[in-house]
Design a protein around this motif. Structure first.
Motif, PDB file in Angstrom:
ATOM      1  N   PHE A   1      11.679   7.754  24.649  1.00 55.87           N
ATOM      2  CA  PHE A   1      10.635   6.789  24.972  1.00 55.87           C
ATOM      3  C   PHE A   1       9.400   7.178  25.648  1.00 55.87           C
ATOM      4  CE2 PHE A   1       8.624   3.146  27.324  1.00 55.87           C
ATOM      5  CZ  PHE A   1       8.386   2.303  26.246  1.00 55.87           C
ATOM      6  N   ILE A   2       9.643   7.844  26.697  1.00 55.89           N
ATOM      7  CA  ILE A   2       8.493   8.516  27.717  1.00 55.89           C
ATOM      8  C   ILE A   2       7.797   9.606  26.933  1.00 55.89           C
ATOM      9  CG2 ILE A   2       8.270   9.886  29.845  1.00 55.89           C
ATOM     10  CD1 ILE A   2       8.356   7.086  30.277  1.00 55.89           C
ATOM     11  N   THR A   3       8.496  10.395  26.124  1.00 57.24           N
ATOM     12  CA  THR A   3       7.874  11.386  25.501  1.00 57.24           C
ATOM     13  C   THR A   3       6.815  11.196  24.560  1.00 57.24           C
ATOM     14  OG1 THR A   3       9.961  12.798  25.196  1.00 57.24           O
ATOM     15  CG2 THR A   3       8.185  13.344  23.669  1.00 57.24           C
ATOM     16  N   ASP A   4       6.715   9.884  23.845  1.00 57.11           N
ATOM     17  CA  ASP A   4       5.721   9.465  23.114  1.00 57.11           C
ATOM     18  C   ASP A   4       4.877   8.192  23.642  1.00 57.11           C
ATOM     19  OD1 ASP A   4       5.863  11.215  20.864  1.00 57.11           O
ATOM     20  OD2 ASP A   4       7.888  10.582  20.835  1.00 57.11           O
ATOM     21  N   VAL A   5       5.370   7.574  24.905  1.00 52.15           N
ATOM     22  CA  VAL A   5       4.586   6.234  25.234  1.00 52.15           C
ATOM     23  C   VAL A   5       3.097   6.335  25.382  1.00 52.15           C
ATOM     24  CG1 VAL A   5       5.053   6.845  27.724  1.00 52.15           C
ATOM     25  CG2 VAL A   5       5.162   4.547  27.019  1.00 52.15           C
ATOM     26  N   MET A   6       2.518   7.692  25.595  1.00 46.85           N
ATOM     27  CA  MET A   6       1.312   7.624  25.747  1.00 46.85           C
ATOM     28  C   MET A   6       0.639   7.815  24.561  1.00 46.85           C
ATOM     29  SD  MET A   6       0.254   7.828  29.283  1.00 46.85           S
ATOM     30  CE  MET A   6      -0.972   9.227  29.741  1.00 46.85           C
TER      31      MET A   6
ATOM     32  N   GLY B   1       8.882   2.866  31.039  1.00 42.21           N
ATOM     33  CA  GLY B   1       9.991   4.050  30.532  1.00 42.21           C
ATOM     34  C   GLY B   1      10.647   4.645  31.819  1.00 42.21           C
ATOM     35  N   LEU B   2       9.991   4.622  32.982  1.00 42.31           N
ATOM     36  CA  LEU B   2      10.771   5.060  34.214  1.00 42.31           C
ATOM     37  C   LEU B   2      12.148   4.318  34.574  1.00 42.31           C
ATOM     38  CD1 LEU B   2      10.260   7.263  36.475  1.00 42.31           C
ATOM     39  CD2 LEU B   2       9.158   5.258  37.970  1.00 42.31           C
ATOM     40  N   GLY B   3      12.052   2.997  34.211  1.00 37.06           N
ATOM     41  CA  GLY B   3      13.366   2.331  34.589  1.00 37.06           C
ATOM     42  C   GLY B   3      14.117   2.619  33.492  1.00 37.06           C
ATOM     43  N   LEU B   4      13.974   2.973  32.244  1.00 34.27           N
ATOM     44  CA  LEU B   4      14.777   3.217  31.068  1.00 34.27           C
ATOM     45  C   LEU B   4      15.482   4.586  31.622  1.00 34.27           C
ATOM     46  CD1 LEU B   4      12.807   2.223  27.977  1.00 34.27           C
ATOM     47  CD2 LEU B   4      14.737   1.183  28.815  1.00 34.27           C
ATOM     48  N   LEU B   5      14.773   5.487  32.055  1.00 31.30           N
ATOM     49  CA  LEU B   5      15.221   6.730  32.653  1.00 31.30           C
ATOM     50  C   LEU B   5      16.239   6.531  33.816  1.00 31.30           C
ATOM     51  CD1 LEU B   5      12.037   9.026  32.844  1.00 31.30           C
ATOM     52  CD2 LEU B   5      13.777   9.109  30.981  1.00 31.30           C
ATOM     53  N   CYS B   6      16.153   5.814  34.335  1.00 31.31           N
ATOM     54  CA  CYS B   6      17.237   5.374  35.395  1.00 31.31           C
ATOM     55  C   CYS B   6      18.456   4.973  34.811  1.00 31.31           C
ATOM     56  CB  CYS B   6      16.811   4.138  36.216  1.00 31.31           C
ATOM     57  SG  CYS B   6      15.378   4.825  37.412  1.00 31.31           S
ATOM     58  N   ILE B   7      18.487   4.171  33.660  1.00 30.35           N
ATOM     59  CA  ILE B   7      19.344   3.612  32.907  1.00 30.35           C
ATOM     60  C   ILE B   7      20.137   4.984  32.122  1.00 30.35           C
ATOM     61  CG2 ILE B   7      20.237   2.477  30.794  1.00 30.35           C
ATOM     62  CD1 ILE B   7      18.016   0.348  31.583  1.00 30.35           C
ATOM     63  N   GLY B   8      19.317   6.023  31.624  1.00 23.82           N
ATOM     64  CA  GLY B   8      19.727   6.974  31.058  1.00 23.82           C
ATOM     65  C   GLY B   8      20.552   7.898  31.984  1.00 23.82           C
ATOM     66  N   LEU B   9      19.910   8.014  33.098  1.00 25.93           N
ATOM     67  CA  LEU B   9      20.859   8.911  34.310  1.00 25.93           C
ATOM     68  C   LEU B   9      22.223   8.180  34.578  1.00 25.93           C
ATOM     69  CD1 LEU B   9      20.966  11.158  36.556  1.00 25.93           C
ATOM     70  CD2 LEU B   9      19.723   9.556  37.929  1.00 25.93           C
ATOM     71  N   ILE B  10      22.357   7.008  34.642  1.00 22.86           N
ATOM     72  CA  ILE B  10      23.535   6.186  34.816  1.00 22.86           C
ATOM     73  C   ILE B  10      24.557   6.689  33.822  1.00 22.86           C
ATOM     74  CG2 ILE B  10      24.541   3.980  35.131  1.00 22.86           C
ATOM     75  CD1 ILE B  10      22.096   3.238  36.764  1.00 22.86           C
ATOM     76  N   ALA B  11      23.959   6.524  32.375  1.00 27.40           N
ATOM     77  CA  ALA B  11      24.633   6.609  31.220  1.00 27.40           C
ATOM     78  C   ALA B  11      25.448   8.386  31.321  1.00 27.40           C
ATOM     79  CB  ALA B  11      23.918   6.577  30.176  1.00 27.40           C
ATOM     80  N   TYR B  12      24.568   9.026  31.658  1.00 21.88           N
ATOM     81  CA  TYR B  12      24.985  10.459  31.839  1.00 21.88           C
ATOM     82  C   TYR B  12      26.158  10.788  32.780  1.00 21.88           C
ATOM     83  CZ  TYR B  12      25.136  15.375  30.848  1.00 21.88           C
ATOM     84  OH  TYR B  12      25.249  16.663  30.385  1.00 21.88           O
ATOM     85  N   LEU B  13      25.893  10.019  33.852  1.00 23.03           N
ATOM     86  CA  LEU B  13      26.745  10.199  34.968  1.00 23.03           C
ATOM     87  C   LEU B  13      28.192   9.728  34.473  1.00 23.03           C
ATOM     88  CD1 LEU B  13      24.975   9.222  37.825  1.00 23.03           C
ATOM     89  CD2 LEU B  13      25.557  11.424  37.477  1.00 23.03           C
ATOM     90  N   VAL B  14      28.109   8.605  33.632  1.00 26.04           N
ATOM     91  CA  VAL B  14      29.446   7.969  32.928  1.00 26.04           C
ATOM     92  C   VAL B  14      30.029   9.301  32.251  1.00 26.04           C
ATOM     93  CG1 VAL B  14      30.283   6.308  31.553  1.00 26.04           C
ATOM     94  CG2 VAL B  14      28.848   5.719  33.172  1.00 26.04           C
ATOM     95  N   PHE B  15      29.138   9.858  31.276  1.00 24.25           N
ATOM     96  CA  PHE B  15      29.650  10.897  30.531  1.00 24.25           C
ATOM     97  C   PHE B  15      30.209  12.064  31.330  1.00 24.25           C
ATOM     98  CE2 PHE B  15      28.579  15.358  29.438  1.00 24.25           C
ATOM     99  CZ  PHE B  15      29.440  15.623  28.610  1.00 24.25           C
ATOM    100  N   CYS B  16      29.868  12.315  32.306  1.00 28.68           N
ATOM    101  CA  CYS B  16      30.360  13.327  33.391  1.00 28.68           C
ATOM    102  C   CYS B  16      31.847  13.046  33.899  1.00 28.68           C
ATOM    103  CB  CYS B  16      29.453  13.656  34.651  1.00 28.68           C
ATOM    104  SG  CYS B  16      27.728  14.229  34.215  1.00 28.68           S
ATOM    105  N   VAL B  17      31.909  11.702  34.170  1.00 29.51           N
ATOM    106  CA  VAL B  17      33.406  11.457  34.528  1.00 29.51           C
ATOM    107  C   VAL B  17      34.189  11.673  32.944  1.00 29.51           C
ATOM    108  CG1 VAL B  17      34.790   9.526  35.212  1.00 29.51           C
ATOM    109  CG2 VAL B  17      32.524   9.566  36.211  1.00 29.51           C
ATOM    110  N   MET B  18      33.911  11.259  32.263  1.00 28.79           N
ATOM    111  CA  MET B  18      34.745  11.366  30.919  1.00 28.79           C
ATOM    112  C   MET B  18      34.944  12.694  30.627  1.00 28.79           C
ATOM    113  SD  MET B  18      33.039   8.604  28.279  1.00 28.79           S
ATOM    114  CE  MET B  18      34.414   9.128  26.961  1.00 28.79           C
ATOM    115  N   ASP B  19      33.852  13.470  30.703  1.00 24.39           N
ATOM    116  CA  ASP B  19      34.002  15.138  30.566  1.00 24.39           C
ATOM    117  C   ASP B  19      34.932  15.552  31.565  1.00 24.39           C
ATOM    118  OD1 ASP B  19      33.007  17.035  28.568  1.00 24.39           O
ATOM    119  OD2 ASP B  19      32.351  18.220  30.514  1.00 24.39           O
TER     120      ASP B  19
END
Length: 451
Positions: free
Chosen positions: A32-37, A196-214
């Motif tokens: 989203f941030i890549t193409d937002v501009m 987009g900055l708020g969405l990136l915070c959501i993306g970071l939280i999602a990846y931390l969930v993956f880290c727990v699973m992995d």
């Protein structure tokens, strides 16, 4: 016992599809941030006085650090040495830092004036932020690709990668379609970037969930796969770059994506200048491309999984790419519905090539070298993503000004440039198919196997 448990976990649909969903959310937020501009080009010119060349500098900055400082290759080495959890988390943090700096540069809080190195301070700071973000999102991309290669090896790998790409394209489509309306609703050009900055915070939280699973997966496997990842050696880079199949995929990647992603940066302006679409709706037609790939990329990936023909798929997709840009270049049917049809066809091309290209890399490169291999492909790709926007911006300012304030640019020459990239991509795809026949990589064979 460990091998049996490993096989059981690899065969668990719930585990692998849950992992795919989680990491795909992270990539969707990043894209989203890549193409937002991109849809804001005319507003940046009106509000801040950015010309075509300055917008080209900003757009090209995405790959500055990745290309000139080799940060993407370094990220791939870190991935193979330190693993997916550490590298992915680091990448998410870089995305947040870069996006925050880009937001500051175009926000009401920015008051600096003047220039540096011949570039406006505002453009330079926004570009540095985009460059930092570029390191993060590209490193996240190679990390997520290796995650999928690990969890889906011998399974639905092309379908999984296609679905991940589809999720990323949702981010692109949202950026292209909602950015201008949101900016106008709030009467502030920087609001979409803040979103987009708020969405990136959501993306970071999602990846931390993956880290727990992995981490739980590694514990249950007694670190079997972690040991495999540590097998990477720096001298393995030579083995990667001397592999002709790898080189051909890397070249195909840069040629194909150089005719797509830089095009998207200018597609909104194209709709306004050639097809007379109002600025509120000009980003909607380019959004057809990513929306189309949401369904088509997993579909073509599933076909590759079951019947193969990966190299042939790449050839056909590159051919469609050329046809699309030639149609955009020709002075015919300058109406919005024709542009929409051509954009849908471009979406088909954009689905075909990635659906076959990315799952083909693990057939050529061993698992313990995969992160570095993907990073080197992404690095070569970033050369195109950095240079081509500057080339197009220069061409627009030098050769394509019309003198008509309503439609200031003629996009014929840029479309011809994009078509030339597509023609070269076709030639490289044929060479890749010939190399596959010679080395028996299995690019024309199905991905799913039993055992």
């Amino acid at each position: 016992m460990t091998k049996a448990l490993q096989k059981k976990l690899n065969d668990s649909p719930v585990a692998r599809w849950s992992v795919l969903a989680i990491v795909s959310i992270t990539m969707m937020c990043g894209y989203f941030i890549t193409d937002v501009m991109a849809p804001l080009q005319s507003m940046l010119e009106t509000n801040f006085g950015w010309g075509g060349a300055e917008y080209g500098i900003f757009t090209s900055s995405y790959g500055w650090f990745n290309v000139m400082l080799f940060m993407l290759i370094i990220g791939g080495i870190i991935l193979d040495k330190k693993g997916m959890r550490f590298t992915g988390t680091m990448a998410c943090c870089l995305m947040l830092m870069g996006c925050a700096l880009k937001y500051y540069a175009i926000s009401p809080f920015f008051t600096l004036e003047g220039s540096m190195f011949g570039i406006k301070i505002q453009v330079l700071i926004a570009s540095i932020g985009f460059a930092i973000f570029g390191v993060g999102v590209e490193t996240a991309g190679i990390t997520v690709t290796k995650v999928i290669a690990r969890w889906f090896k011998g399974k639905e790998i092309a379908l999984a990668m296609g679905l991940q790409v589809a999720m990323a394209r949702i981010g692109t489509a949202l950026a292209l379609s909602i950015t201008v309306p949101v900016s106008k609703y709030f009467n502030e050009i920087s609001i979409p970037v803040l979103l987009g900055l708020g969405l990136l915070c959501i993306g970071l939280i999602a990846y931390l969930v993956f880290c727990v699973m992995d981490r739980k997966l590694d514990e249950s496997l007694k670190d079997t796969e972690a040991e495999n990842e540590e097998g990477f050696r720096i001298r393995d880079i030579k083995l990667i770059v001397t592999n002709k199949g790898f080189r051909l995929i890397a070249i195909l990647c840069v040629l194909f994506y150089s005719a797509v992603f830089p095009f998207l940066k200018y597609a909104t302006s194209l709709m306004m200048n050639k097809y007379g679409v109002e600025d509120d709706l000009a980003g909607t037609i380019p959004s057809f491309l990513p929306f189309g790939t949401i369904l088509l990329t997993p579909l073509f990936g599933g076909i590759y999984d079951k019947i193969g023909k990966g190299a042939s798929i790449m050839i056909f997709g590159s051919l469609l790419l050329v046809i699309v840009h030639i149609c955009f270049a020709m002075p015919i049917l300058n109406v919005w519905w024709f542009a929409a049809i051509i954009m849908v066809i471009l979406g088909i091309a954009f689905s075909l090539v990635p659906s076959a290209m990315w799952p083909s890399v693990p057939k050529i490169i061993p698992q313990n070298q995969l992160g570095t291999a993907y990073s080197m492909i992404f690095w070569v790709q970033n050369i195109g993503l950095s240079g081509v926007p500057m080339l197009i911006g220069w061409a627009l300012d030098t050769y394509c000004k019309t003198g008509n304030p309503a439609m200031p640019y003629d996009y014929t020459l840029p479309m011809i440039i994009f078509a030339c990239f597509g023609i070269l991509a076709i030639l490289v795809a044929f060479m890749l198919k010939a190399e596959d026949k010679k080395k028996n990589y299995g690019l024309e064979k199905p991905n799913i196997f039993v055992g």
